[in-house]
Motif scaffolding. Structure first.
Motif, PDB file in Angstrom:
ATOM      1  N   GLY A   1      39.069  33.578  35.959  1.00 39.02           N
ATOM      2  CA  GLY A   1      38.073  34.373  35.234  1.00 39.02           C
ATOM      3  C   GLY A   1      38.567  34.818  33.873  1.00 39.02           C
ATOM      4  N   LEU A   2      39.829  35.239  33.805  1.00 36.39           N
ATOM      5  CA  LEU A   2      40.393  35.664  32.519  1.00 36.39           C
ATOM      6  C   LEU A   2      40.471  34.495  31.540  1.00 36.39           C
ATOM      7  CD1 LEU A   2      43.306  38.084  33.546  1.00 36.39           C
ATOM      8  CD2 LEU A   2      41.007  38.673  32.762  1.00 36.39           C
TER       9      LEU A   2
ATOM     10  N   LEU B   1      38.756  40.990  41.505  1.00 36.64           N
ATOM     11  CA  LEU B   1      39.539  42.222  41.398  1.00 36.64           C
ATOM     12  C   LEU B   1      39.235  43.145  42.578  1.00 36.64           C
ATOM     13  CD1 LEU B   1      41.552  43.806  39.684  1.00 36.64           C
ATOM     14  CD2 LEU B   1      39.621  44.788  38.431  1.00 36.64           C
ATOM     15  N   LEU B   2      37.971  43.185  43.007  1.00 33.48           N
ATOM     16  CA  LEU B   2      37.585  43.986  44.175  1.00 33.48           C
ATOM     17  C   LEU B   2      38.263  43.473  45.440  1.00 33.48           C
ATOM     18  CD1 LEU B   2      33.771  44.479  43.444  1.00 33.48           C
ATOM     19  CD2 LEU B   2      35.540  46.256  43.403  1.00 33.48           C
ATOM     20  N   VAL B   3      38.369  42.147  45.582  1.00 34.15           N
ATOM     21  CA  VAL B   3      39.062  41.564  46.737  1.00 34.15           C
ATOM     22  C   VAL B   3      40.543  41.935  46.697  1.00 34.15           C
ATOM     23  CG1 VAL B   3      39.738  39.410  47.881  1.00 34.15           C
ATOM     24  CG2 VAL B   3      37.444  39.630  46.919  1.00 34.15           C
ATOM     25  N   ILE B   4      41.153  41.845  45.520  1.00 32.54           N
ATOM     26  CA  ILE B   4      42.580  42.169  45.353  1.00 32.54           C
ATOM     27  C   ILE B   4      42.840  43.629  45.712  1.00 32.54           C
ATOM     28  CG2 ILE B   4      44.443  42.430  43.655  1.00 32.54           C
ATOM     29  CD1 ILE B   4      43.164  39.997  42.170  1.00 32.54           C
ATOM     30  N   ILE B   5      41.994  44.528  45.207  1.00 30.73           N
ATOM     31  CA  ILE B   5      42.151  45.963  45.494  1.00 30.73           C
ATOM     32  C   ILE B   5      41.975  46.229  46.980  1.00 30.73           C
ATOM     33  CG2 ILE B   5      41.123  48.249  45.128  1.00 30.73           C
ATOM     34  CD1 ILE B   5      40.400  47.298  42.274  1.00 30.73           C
ATOM     35  N   SER B   6      40.953  45.608  47.582  1.00 33.60           N
ATOM     36  CA  SER B   6      40.647  45.847  49.000  1.00 33.60           C
ATOM     37  C   SER B   6      41.817  45.454  49.892  1.00 33.60           C
ATOM     38  CB  SER B   6      39.398  45.061  49.411  1.00 33.60           C
ATOM     39  OG  SER B   6      38.277  45.460  48.667  1.00 33.60           O
TER      40      SER B   6
ATOM     41  N   ALA C   1      34.450  26.158  39.452  1.00 33.50           N
ATOM     42  CA  ALA C   1      33.269  26.964  39.778  1.00 33.50           C
ATOM     43  C   ALA C   1      33.426  27.786  41.041  1.00 33.50           C
ATOM     44  CB  ALA C   1      32.053  26.046  39.913  1.00 33.50           C
ATOM     45  N   SER C   2      34.338  27.423  41.959  1.00 32.60           N
ATOM     46  CA  SER C   2      34.451  28.150  43.226  1.00 32.60           C
ATOM     47  C   SER C   2      35.069  29.530  43.061  1.00 32.60           C
ATOM     48  CB  SER C   2      35.284  27.328  44.219  1.00 32.60           C
ATOM     49  OG  SER C   2      36.623  27.277  43.796  1.00 32.60           O
ATOM     50  N   SER C   3      35.724  29.776  41.926  1.00 30.87           N
ATOM     51  CA  SER C   3      36.449  31.039  41.728  1.00 30.87           C
ATOM     52  C   SER C   3      35.544  32.261  41.819  1.00 30.87           C
ATOM     53  CB  SER C   3      37.157  31.028  40.367  1.00 30.87           C
ATOM     54  OG  SER C   3      38.054  29.954  40.297  1.00 30.87           O
ATOM     55  N   GLY C   4      34.325  32.149  41.320  1.00 32.37           N
ATOM     56  CA  GLY C   4      33.396  33.271  41.386  1.00 32.37           C
ATOM     57  C   GLY C   4      32.597  33.307  42.664  1.00 32.37           C
ATOM     58  N   LEU C   5      32.546  32.171  43.392  1.00 34.88           N
ATOM     59  CA  LEU C   5      31.737  32.092  44.614  1.00 34.88           C
ATOM     60  C   LEU C   5      32.470  32.647  45.827  1.00 34.88           C
ATOM     61  CD1 LEU C   5      30.144  28.533  44.228  1.00 34.88           C
ATOM     62  CD2 LEU C   5      29.020  30.745  43.899  1.00 34.88           C
TER      63      LEU C   5
ATOM     64  N   LEU D   1      31.591  38.414  36.288  1.00 35.42           N
ATOM     65  CA  LEU D   1      31.425  38.434  37.739  1.00 35.42           C
ATOM     66  C   LEU D   1      32.687  37.944  38.453  1.00 35.42           C
ATOM     67  CD1 LEU D   1      27.763  37.177  38.276  1.00 35.42           C
ATOM     68  CD2 LEU D   1      28.681  39.405  38.908  1.00 35.42           C
ATOM     69  N   THR D   2      33.272  36.852  37.941  1.00 35.39           N
ATOM     70  CA  THR D   2      34.472  36.283  38.562  1.00 35.39           C
ATOM     71  C   THR D   2      35.629  37.274  38.517  1.00 35.39           C
ATOM     72  OG1 THR D   2      33.820  34.033  37.946  1.00 35.39           O
ATOM     73  CG2 THR D   2      36.140  34.386  38.463  1.00 35.39           C
TER      74      THR D   2
END
Length: 318
Positions: free
Chosen positions: A80-81, A49-54, A279-283, A43-44
């Protein structure tokens, strides 16, 4: 029977005298740990990645504030990686050697400290936008933000390499048994980490956002009291102010969540330096999805593959 027991308990059964022992966990605990961490990792990585692409793809999103969000998303993506390595450590053993252990720890510290730096920059951006709106466009330019983001990453890399220099020169010098992944540290480096990447940044973030919210509340009251007498031209100004306050509120939520996650993170890091999860990385991307309409529009365009059209970068997102 004794040989079988040793093979189960030792990270490296062939090294009876030097191998670390695996912590005793039930099969259920191991399966649950793998499942939860794997889900968080996927998920993270995916959401950031979606934010980066957007932000990278759509030209309307190429603003100073979004550049800061992009930098934060990149650091969160790498968190995440790195979680893939954390999954491997569930059984308490490190199998990739001492040098890769040092690289893993170094990358973890670099990414975490960069995330903290990004949060400070985001707060500074909102502070100028809300407290000095007339000077925002001249003070906060794309080039200046690019320089600040670059310096944030460069400082984090240089600082962490210098802190872990002894570990690079003598990989594995801090381990007590084969299969352990820890770094050499001392009171000075731990104090420097605490001051530069926790106490200092958190103090700056809290002070800036207290000021932002005080000004935002006073602006909101002023707008409400004069809303009846506002002309058409004035209403445009009000909407601009409202959008700035909404952006401050949204990023305020991101900052609060970040601080809530950062405090226990640093407590754990000080007690167990080999734990590198934030933990904030995925939130953060989830918060964007709830508060930013442009992110939801971008998700729709990405999922439906409309982003592959030649003119998709010019699409009206805002």
């Amino acid at each position: 029977m004794m040989e079988t027991l040793e093979e189960v308990e030792l990270c490296f059964p062939q090294l009876l005298n030097t191998s670390c022992k695996r912590p005793k966990r039930s099969h259920f605990e191991i399966i649950m740990s793998y499942t939860i961490l794997s889900s968080i990792t996927v998920l993270t990585v995916t959401l950031n990645l979606l934010v980066i692409i957007s932000i990278s793809h759509f030209k309307q999103l190429h603003t100073p504030t979004n550049l800061l969000l992009l930098s934060l998303a990149v650091s969160d993506f790498f968190v995440g990686l790195l979680m893939f390595f954390q999954i491997m450590l569930i059984d308490g053993c490190w199998y990739l050697g001492d040098l890769l252990c040092v690289l893993y720890l170094c990358l973890g510290y670099i990414i975490t400290s960069t995330s903290v730096g990004n949060m400070v920059l985001i707060c500074a951006d909102r502070y100028v936008a809300i407290c000095h709106p007339l000077h925002y466009s001249t003070k906060v330019t794309q080039k200046r933000v690019q320089v600040c983001v670059s310096l944030c990453w460069i400082f984090s890399v240089i600082f962490q390499i210098l802190v872990l220099k002894d570990n690079f020169e003598q990989p594995g010098s801090a381990i007590s048994c084969t299969g352990e992944c820890v770094a050499v540290s001392n009171n000075i480096t731990e104090l420097a980490h605490l001051v530069f990447f926790f106490i200092g940044p958190v103090t700056v973030i809290i002070v800036l956002y207290m000021r932002v919210f005080v000004v935002a509340v006073s602006q909101a009251r002023a707008m409400r009291s004069h809303i009846v007498a506002v002309t058409l031209q004035g209403s445009v100004k009000v909407n601009v102010k409202k959008s700035e306050i909404k952006a401050a509120r949204t990023l305020g939520v991101v900052v609060v969540v970040f601080l809530i996650c950062l405090c226990p993170y640093y407590i754990v890091v000080l007690l167990a330096p080999d734990t590198l999860l934030n933990a904030s990385s995925g939130l953060n991307p989830v918060i964007y999805a709830f508060f930013y309409p442009w992110f939801r529009k971008c998700l729709k365009l990405i999922v439906t593959l409309e982003i592959l059209r030649p003119d998709s970068c010019e699409v009206n997102i805002l």
